[in-house]
Design a protein around this motif. Structure first.
Motif, PDB file in Angstrom:
ATOM      1  N   HIS A 194      -4.011   7.323  -2.918  1.00  0.00           N
ATOM      2  CA  HIS A 194      -4.353   6.927  -1.552  1.00  0.00           C
ATOM      3  C   HIS A 194      -3.168   7.184  -0.629  1.00  0.00           C
ATOM      4  CE1 HIS A 194      -2.134   3.435  -3.107  1.00  0.00           C
ATOM      5  NE2 HIS A 194      -1.696   3.334  -1.864  1.00  0.00           N
TER       6      HIS A 194
ATOM      7  N   SER B  38       0.352  -6.897  -5.334  1.00  0.00           N
ATOM      8  CA  SER B  38      -1.051  -6.481  -5.374  1.00  0.00           C
ATOM      9  C   SER B  38      -1.741  -6.729  -4.035  1.00  0.00           C
ATOM     10  CB  SER B  38      -1.745  -7.275  -6.492  1.00  0.00           C
ATOM     11  OG  SER B  38      -3.130  -7.076  -6.500  1.00  0.00           O
TER      12      SER B  38
ATOM     13  N   ASN C  67      -8.259  -2.183  -5.122  1.00  0.00           N
ATOM     14  CA  ASN C  67      -7.048  -2.897  -5.501  1.00  0.00           C
ATOM     15  C   ASN C  67      -5.894  -1.918  -5.682  1.00  0.00           C
ATOM     16  OD1 ASN C  67      -5.206  -3.950  -7.986  1.00  0.00           O
ATOM     17  ND2 ASN C  67      -5.747  -5.587  -6.579  1.00  0.00           N
ATOM     18  N   ILE C  68      -4.758  -2.305  -5.140  1.00  0.00           N
ATOM     19  CA  ILE C  68      -3.509  -1.559  -5.290  1.00  0.00           C
ATOM     20  C   ILE C  68      -2.537  -2.516  -5.988  1.00  0.00           C
ATOM     21  CG2 ILE C  68      -1.597  -0.442  -4.057  1.00  0.00           C
ATOM     22  CD1 ILE C  68      -4.687  -1.170  -2.054  1.00  0.00           C
TER      23      ILE C  68
ATOM     24  N   ILE D  13       0.850  -1.207   0.000  1.00  0.00           N
ATOM     25  CA  ILE D  13       0.000   0.000   0.000  1.00  0.00           C
ATOM     26  C   ILE D  13       0.881   1.253   0.000  1.00  0.00           C
ATOM     27  CG2 ILE D  13      -1.572   1.344   1.472  1.00  0.00           C
ATOM     28  CD1 ILE D  13      -2.820  -1.420   2.289  1.00  0.00           C
TER      29      ILE D  13
ATOM     30  N   CYS E 218      -4.558   3.720  -6.461  1.00  0.00           N
ATOM     31  CA  CYS E 218      -5.364   2.524  -6.253  1.00  0.00           C
ATOM     32  C   CYS E 218      -6.593   2.617  -7.144  1.00  0.00           C
ATOM     33  CB  CYS E 218      -5.770   2.409  -4.785  1.00  0.00           C
ATOM     34  SG  CYS E 218      -6.933   3.684  -4.269  1.00  0.00           S
TER      35      CYS E 218
END
Lengths: 215, 215
Positions: A53, A106, A84-85, A30, A36
């Motif tokens: 984000h 991911s 989703n990142i 993250i 994202c």
């Protein structure tokens, strides 16, 4: 206290051998990404919106215009969004088409967004975001004003329901294909911040900003 | 015949000044990216999955394990998926926090996926995909076999309902802020394919592959 983010919703069904639920790994991915994709529904239709984000502790934050779908929608119609990142790290070129793949990191998160309305907390979070984008810059800017704070919607979800998928290795070919006469391996995708392009409307020379540690 | 991709669903509500519906621009962005994010619903819950995509003519394709959610789900429960393709191009650093932004290219597509089951057509599409990822490689590989074709689910949507959002310019500050004493401008994000990393299990020397023109 468990650091697993696995729940019935976040459990990966396809390719489970590449899935994990470790919070520390999720937080690292993250933090390594700037963007994202937030998915939500409206009247049964799925929508996905790219946005930037940031994170503080166990909370994942994003912002937008206060009336934008991805901050106002899930508040008006309370629901778990799916975020989703992903970072694409390279191409995996195998001896057969079937085993071609990509290396990537991911995280997929689920949670009901919570609107942050307290003015001081909003300002504090915007500073955390800007420190991620350009460390040390906040203090140099024209200070934020009340109208700007009001016009910006801020939401967060707690990072407690998520999965991580990760691939970072050479191709895995069928045993009988390893001698097939074709180059096989990984082509890495490299990212870097380029030379700062000063605003043509700026005539004075100022120190260039610090670049982020995320992409 | 119109080349506008605007529909009630694809019409951009927020930031409409950055939105357009020109098909040619949409196709260019789709082709410049390797990855997209597919959003769909299952039992009312939104899910978003990153995957690689390719295009032929007016059709947008992706593949996955034949039982994967993002190919099987919308077939079992017919619905319009929402797909976003985004490329982050740079950071836009303004004189106030409010006007910070990013430069990017983004397309959002809607459509009901159609399953492609014809074996020859599947193979033809997989070659088009591989030609995008590594031009000229398909012919060098161990040929695809029937089980591999069967195990891979292939879907497409027609590119006819979509929006494009694009930002590629210096910051736009409030007029009274232009003399604020801080650097302002754009920090470009650069991407490149790094040096090919040969599979350690490969002892023979082969020509290295061609890198894609997409990222």
């Amino acid at each position: 206290m468990s650091d697993s983010l696995e729940t019935p919703l976040s459990k990966v069904k396809r390719g489970p051998n590449r899935a994990q639920y470790d919070k520390k790994t999720a937080l690292e991915i993250i933090d390594a990404a700037l963007m994202c994709h937030v998915a939500q529904t409206k009247n049964g239709q799925a929508f996905v919106t790219p946005t930037c984000h940031w994170r503080e502790g166990d909370y994942f934050y994003w912002h937008a215009h206060s009336k934008a779908r991805n901050v106002k929608g899930p508040i008006d119609e309370p629901q778990k969004v799916c975020i989703n990142i992903s970072l694409l790290d390279g191409l995996v070129l195998a001896r057969s088409a079937m085993h071609h793949s990509v290396n990537y990191r991911s995280v997929t998160l689920f949670g009901v967004p919570e609107l942050i309305e307290d003015k001081d907390e909003k300002v504090r979070q915007f500073k955390i975001f800007l420190d991620k984008v350009s460390p040390g810059r906040w203090e140099q800017l024209r200070p934020i004003n009340d109208n700007e704070v009001k016009a910006t919607g801020l939401v967060r979800i707690k990072i407690e329901e998520a999965s991580v998928k990760f691939r970072g290795e050479p191709p895995r070919d069928d045993p009988e294909d390893y001698n097939w006469p074709v180059w096989a391996g990984v082509v890495p995708l490299e990212r870097q911040w380029g030379e700062c392009q000063q605003d043509p409307k700026q005539n004075t020379v100022h120190d260039t900003p610090h670049s982020p540690n995320a992409f």
